[in-house]
Design a protein around this motif. Structure first.
Motif, PDB file in Angstrom:
ATOM      1  N   SER A 139       0.855  -1.177   0.000  1.00 22.79           N
ATOM      2  CA  SER A 139       0.000   0.000   0.000  1.00 22.79           C
ATOM      3  C   SER A 139       0.898   1.237   0.000  1.00 22.79           C
ATOM      4  N   PRO A 140       0.385   2.404  -0.452  1.00 24.18           N
ATOM      5  CA  PRO A 140       1.216   3.622  -0.454  1.00 24.18           C
ATOM      6  C   PRO A 140       1.778   3.947   0.925  1.00 24.18           C
ATOM      7  N   PHE A 141       0.977   3.732   1.965  1.00 25.34           N
ATOM      8  CA  PHE A 141       1.425   4.008   3.333  1.00 25.34           C
ATOM      9  C   PHE A 141       2.553   3.059   3.742  1.00 25.34           C
ATOM     10  N   ALA A 142       2.346   1.750   3.531  1.00 25.79           N
ATOM     11  CA  ALA A 142       3.370   0.761   3.903  1.00 25.79           C
ATOM     12  C   ALA A 142       4.640   0.968   3.090  1.00 25.79           C
ATOM     13  N   GLU A 143       4.481   1.284   1.808  1.00 22.89           N
ATOM     14  CA  GLU A 143       5.651   1.529   0.952  1.00 22.89           C
ATOM     15  C   GLU A 143       6.469   2.706   1.487  1.00 22.89           C
ATOM     16  N   ALA A 144       5.790   3.755   1.902  1.00 23.21           N
ATOM     17  CA  ALA A 144       6.482   4.930   2.439  1.00 23.21           C
ATOM     18  C   ALA A 144       7.209   4.593   3.735  1.00 23.21           C
ATOM     19  N   LEU A 145       6.541   3.850   4.636  1.00 16.67           N
ATOM     20  CA  LEU A 145       7.159   3.465   5.904  1.00 16.67           C
ATOM     21  C   LEU A 145       8.387   2.596   5.674  1.00 16.67           C
ATOM     22  N   ILE A 146       8.272   1.622   4.777  1.00 22.25           N
ATOM     23  CA  ILE A 146       9.402   0.739   4.465  1.00 22.25           C
ATOM     24  C   ILE A 146      10.557   1.534   3.855  1.00 22.25           C
ATOM     25  N   THR A 147      10.228   2.476   2.976  1.00 24.84           N
ATOM     26  CA  THR A 147      11.262   3.311   2.342  1.00 24.84           C
ATOM     27  C   THR A 147      12.010   4.141   3.375  1.00 24.84           C
ATOM     28  N   VAL A 148      11.268   4.768   4.287  1.00 27.62           N
ATOM     29  CA  VAL A 148      11.892   5.601   5.329  1.00 27.62           C
ATOM     30  C   VAL A 148      12.810   4.756   6.215  1.00 27.62           C
ATOM     31  N   LEU A 149      12.336   3.574   6.611  1.00 28.24           N
ATOM     32  CA  LEU A 149      13.147   2.699   7.470  1.00 28.24           C
ATOM     33  C   LEU A 149      14.376   2.178   6.743  1.00 28.24           C
ATOM     34  N   ASN A 150      14.224   1.895   5.447  1.00 30.33           N
ATOM     35  CA  ASN A 150      15.361   1.398   4.657  1.00 30.33           C
ATOM     36  C   ASN A 150      16.435   2.459   4.443  1.00 30.33           C
ATOM     37  N   SER A 194      13.395   9.407  15.264  1.00 23.35           N
ATOM     38  CA  SER A 194      12.294   9.453  16.225  1.00 23.35           C
ATOM     39  C   SER A 194      10.996   9.188  15.480  1.00 23.35           C
ATOM     40  N   ILE A 195       9.961   8.806  16.209  1.00 18.34           N
ATOM     41  CA  ILE A 195       8.696   8.496  15.562  1.00 18.34           C
ATOM     42  C   ILE A 195       8.091   9.731  14.905  1.00 18.34           C
ATOM     43  N   SER A 196       8.351  10.920  15.458  1.00 18.94           N
ATOM     44  CA  SER A 196       7.833  12.141  14.829  1.00 18.94           C
ATOM     45  C   SER A 196       8.535  12.405  13.501  1.00 18.94           C
ATOM     46  N   GLU A 197       9.841  12.097  13.416  1.00 16.39           N
ATOM     47  CA  GLU A 197      10.568  12.257  12.149  1.00 16.39           C
ATOM     48  C   GLU A 197      10.051  11.272  11.111  1.00 16.39           C
ATOM     49  N   ILE A 198       9.822  10.035  11.536  1.00 16.90           N
ATOM     50  CA  ILE A 198       9.271   9.037  10.618  1.00 16.90           C
ATOM     51  C   ILE A 198       7.905   9.479  10.111  1.00 16.90           C
ATOM     52  N   SER A 199       7.085   9.976  11.016  1.00 13.87           N
ATOM     53  CA  SER A 199       5.745  10.428  10.649  1.00 13.87           C
ATOM     54  C   SER A 199       5.792  11.540   9.602  1.00 13.87           C
ATOM     55  N   ASN A 200       6.650  12.539   9.829  1.00 16.83           N
ATOM     56  CA  ASN A 200       6.755  13.662   8.897  1.00 16.83           C
ATOM     57  C   ASN A 200       7.188  13.198   7.507  1.00 16.83           C
ATOM     58  N   ARG A 201       8.119  12.258   7.454  1.00 13.64           N
ATOM     59  CA  ARG A 201       8.605  11.768   6.156  1.00 13.64           C
ATOM     60  C   ARG A 201       7.548  10.936   5.436  1.00 13.64           C
ATOM     61  N   ILE A 202       6.779  10.154   6.210  1.00 13.67           N
ATOM     62  CA  ILE A 202       5.711   9.363   5.594  1.00 13.67           C
ATOM     63  C   ILE A 202       4.646  10.270   4.991  1.00 13.67           C
ATOM     64  N   VAL A 203       4.294  11.321   5.721  1.00 12.69           N
ATOM     65  CA  VAL A 203       3.294  12.270   5.213  1.00 12.69           C
ATOM     66  C   VAL A 203       3.723  12.822   3.862  1.00 12.69           C
ATOM     67  N   SER A 204       4.989  13.241   3.758  1.00 16.38           N
ATOM     68  CA  SER A 204       5.507  13.800   2.508  1.00 16.38           C
ATOM     69  C   SER A 204       5.498  12.759   1.391  1.00 16.38           C
ATOM     70  N   GLU A 205       5.950  11.547   1.708  1.00 16.11           N
ATOM     71  CA  GLU A 205       6.035  10.482   0.706  1.00 16.11           C
ATOM     72  C   GLU A 205       4.653  10.134   0.142  1.00 16.11           C
ATOM     73  N   VAL A 206       3.671   9.956   1.031  1.00 14.68           N
ATOM     74  CA  VAL A 206       2.353   9.492   0.613  1.00 14.68           C
ATOM     75  C   VAL A 206       1.559  10.600  -0.084  1.00 14.68           C
ATOM     76  N   ALA A 207       1.604  11.801   0.495  1.00 14.73           N
ATOM     77  CA  ALA A 207       0.795  12.910  -0.042  1.00 14.73           C
ATOM     78  C   ALA A 207       1.194  13.264  -1.473  1.00 14.73           C
ATOM     79  N   GLU A 208       2.453  13.005  -1.821  1.00 21.87           N
ATOM     80  CA  GLU A 208       2.921  13.303  -3.181  1.00 21.87           C
ATOM     81  C   GLU A 208       2.387  12.308  -4.206  1.00 21.87           C
ATOM     82  N   LYS A 209       1.990  11.116  -3.755  1.00 21.27           N
ATOM     83  CA  LYS A 209       1.638  10.042  -4.700  1.00 21.27           C
ATOM     84  C   LYS A 209       0.146   9.757  -4.785  1.00 21.27           C
ATOM     85  N   VAL A 210      -0.568   9.856  -3.654  1.00 23.63           N
ATOM     86  CA  VAL A 210      -1.996   9.513  -3.653  1.00 23.63           C
ATOM     87  C   VAL A 210      -2.782  10.564  -2.886  1.00 23.63           C
TER      88      VAL A 210
END
Length: 454
Positions: A176-187, A194-210
Motif C-alpha cells: 500500500s502507499p502508506f506501507a511503501e512509504a514506511l518501508i522506504t523511510v526505514l530502509n 524518532s517516531i515524529s521524524e518518521i511520521s513527517n517523512r511518511i506524510v511527505s512520501e504518501v501525499a505526493e503520490k496519492v
C-alpha cells in the motif's frame, strides 16, 4: 529495554471485500524491523488472515497486559479494513470474521486505547493502515526535545495511513502507499529516527503520490508522557557513541514556560484592574493553553529525572534490600508466562499467572513492612527520588485507577512547579511554604489510599 511487535494483517475477509496487500505489508514491515533494527523475531506475535478474529485480537492484548512492563516497548501494527460511524464519531478496526454494518462484530478504537492506556510498556506505538484510522487523534502542541531525552520518557503514539477518509490498498502484489512509504523511510535511515521524524517523512512520501494524508501524533489522553520511540539501526548500536545531551537546555525551556506563566498572570491582573473584558478573555484562554503545555513539560522533567535517579536508588535506604531481588523474580515469571502464552499453552500460563500474583503480594508486603510510604518526605531535595518510588509503588498495585495515578502525577508536577518558581524568585517564601505544605498533605493522602489498595 526489549522491543516487541504485535502485528495484525488481513487480506482474506470472511464477509467483507478482500484486500490485496495487507498481509504483505505486515510481513515486509516486520522483516525490516527484525533484520535491520533492534527487534528480535522471538518477540513478534502475528495474527494473519483467519487468525485475526475479534476473540484472538482481544486475547493477545490481554496477554500483553500481564506480560509487558516498563522495561519493554510495544509496537502494534494493523493492516486491514477500517470503518467510521459519523453519528457516534467512533472509529473501528475490522476483524477477519466481522459482518458488514454490524458494529458488534467490529473492534472499536476506544477499546484498543483502553488497552494502550492500561499497558505498562515504556513506549507504545500504534501503526494503523486502514480506512478512517485518523479518527484516533486529539490536538496537541509539540516542544522540541533531544532524542536521548525523548527515548527515556514514556510515550504512547499512533501513526495512521490517513485522516477520517478511505485509503488505498495499492496495486495487487505491491505494498500500500502508506506501507511503501514506511518501508522506504526505514530502509533509507542510516542512524536513528524518532517516531515524529518518521511520521513527517511518511506524510511527505504518501501525499505526493496519492490522495490521502497520513497522520502521526501522541495519544494525549491515553497515558502519553512526552517521549518518543526512537528507531536505531542495528549496525549503529556498537559503532555509535552519541554525546550526552545537556540537561540545562531542557531545564531552561521549562523555566521559560514558568516565566511566561507569571508574565501572563500579571497581564491578566492589569487587564482586570482596567476592566478590559475582551483582553481578560483573550489572555485567560492563552493562560489555559500555556498551563496545559507547562503541565506536560513538568511531567516530562519528572520522568527524565525518574530515569536518572533509578540508577542510584539501590544505594539509598528508602527501599528494603530484598525488594529488587523479588522484583527480578516477578520479571522472570512474566517473561516465562509470555513465552508459554505465545505457544498457546494456556494451562501452564495460568499457573505462572498465579505465581506472578503471589510474588506481587509478597512484594507489596515487603513495601508495607518497611513502611516505604512513610519514608517519603517529599522535600524539594528528594522530590525526584520520591516520584520514582511512588511510581514503583503504583506499578505493583493492580487496583490503582488511572484517575488516581493521574492525580498523583499532577500533584508531583505542581510541587515541581512551586519548587522551580521559588528558586527563580517568582514567589515569596511564605507563599512557597504554605502552598507546598498543602500539596504535600494532599499527595500523602492520595499515596496512602494507593498503599491501602482503595
Amino acid at each position: 529495554m526489549s522491543n516487541h511487535i504485535f502485528a495484525i494483517g488481513i487480506d482474506n475477509y470472511k464477509n467483507c471485500t478482500k484486500l490485496n496487500n495487507a498481509v504483505r505489508d505486515i510481513e515486509n514491515i516486520v522483516d525490516i524491523l527484525t533484520d535491520k533494527y533492534d527487534f528480535n523475531k522471538s518477540n513478534v506475535t502475528k495474527l494473519l488472515n483467519e487468525e485475526a478474529t475479534l476473540e484472538n485480537i482481544t486475547n493477545e492484548l490481554e496477554n500483553y497486559l500481564t506480560s509487558q512492563d516498563e522495561s519493554q516497548n510495544l509496537i502494534i501494527l494493523f493492516s486491514g479494513h477500517g470503518e467510521f460511524d459519523d453519528l457516534l464519531q467512533m472509529g473501528y478496526l475490522i476483524p477477519q470474521e466481522a459482518l458488514p454494518y454490524s458494529k458488534s462484530t467490529y473492534f472499536p478504537y476506544s477499546t484498543l486505547f483502553s488497552y494502550i492506556k492500561a499497558l505498562k510498556s515504556h513506549h507504545i506505538l500504534l501503526v494503523s493502515d486502514s480506512c478512517f484510522s485518523g479518527s484516533v487523534f486529539t490536538p496537541y502542541r509539540k516542544i522540541e526535545t533531544s532524542k536521548e531525552k525523548l527515548d527515556k520518557i514514556p510515550s504512547k503514539w499512533a501513526i495512521t495511513s490517513g485522516r477520517i477518509e478511505p485509503v488505498s490498498d495499492g496495486e495487487p502484489g505491491k505494498n500500500s502507499p502508506f506501507a511503501e512509504a514506511l518501508i522506504t523511510v526505514l530502509n533509507k535511515n542510516t542512524g536513528s529516527l524518532s517516531i515524529s521524524e518518521i511520521s513527517n517523512r511518511i506524510v511527505s512520501e504518501v501525499a505526493e503520490k496519492v490522495d490521502q494524508i497520513p497522520r502521526g501524533e501522541p495519544l494525549q489522553s491515553y497515558g502519553h508522557k512526552g517521549g518518543e520511540f526512537i528507531f536505531t539501526r542495528k549496525i549503529d548500536n556498537k559503532a555509535s557513541n552519541p554525546k550526552k545531551s545537556k540537561d540545562f537546555s531542557e531545564r531552561e525551556e521549562l523555566l521559560k514556560l514558568i516565566e511566561s506563566n507569571y508574565e501572563l498572570e500579571e497581564k491578566i491582573e492589569e487587564a482586570e484592574n482596567e476592566n478590559k473584558t475582551g483582553t481578560i478573555r483573550r489572555l485567560t484562554k492563552e493562560k489555559e493553553s500555556l498551563t496545559n503545555i507547562l503541565n506536560k513539560e513538568l511531567l516530562k522533567e519528572l520522568e527524565i529525572q525518574r530515569v536518572n535517579v533509578s540508577q542510584n536508588i539501590k544505594n539509598e535506604d528508602k527501599l528494603p534490600k530484598n525488594y529488587f531481588e523479588k522484583y527480578e523474580e516477578i520479571m522472570e515469571v512474566r517473561k516465562k508466562k509470555n513465552a508459554v502464552v505465545k505457544k498457546q499453552k494456556y494451562q501452564e500460563a495460568a499457573i505462572l499467572r498465579d505465581e506472578e500474583k503471589k510474588l506481587e503480594k509478597e512484594l507489596q508486603s515487603i513495601l508495607n513492612q518497611d513502611q516505604v510510604l512513610e519514608k517519603l518526605d517529599l522535600s524539594t531535595e528528594s522530590l525526584y527520588s520520591d516520584y520514582f518510588l511512588s511510581q514503583l509503588i503504583m506499578n505493583i498495585q493492580s487496583g490503582v485507577k488511572f484517575d488516581r495515578r493521574d492525580l498523583i502525577e499532577n500533584i508531583f508536577g505542581r510541587l515541581l512547579f512551586f519548587d522551580l518558581s521559588f528558586k527563580s524568585g517568582k514567589i515569596s517564601p511564605f507563599i512557597f511554604k504554605d502552598t507546598r505544605a498543602k500539596l504535600v498533605e494532599a499527595l500523602k493522602t492520595e499515596l496512602n489510599k494507593t498503599g491501602s489498595n482503595n
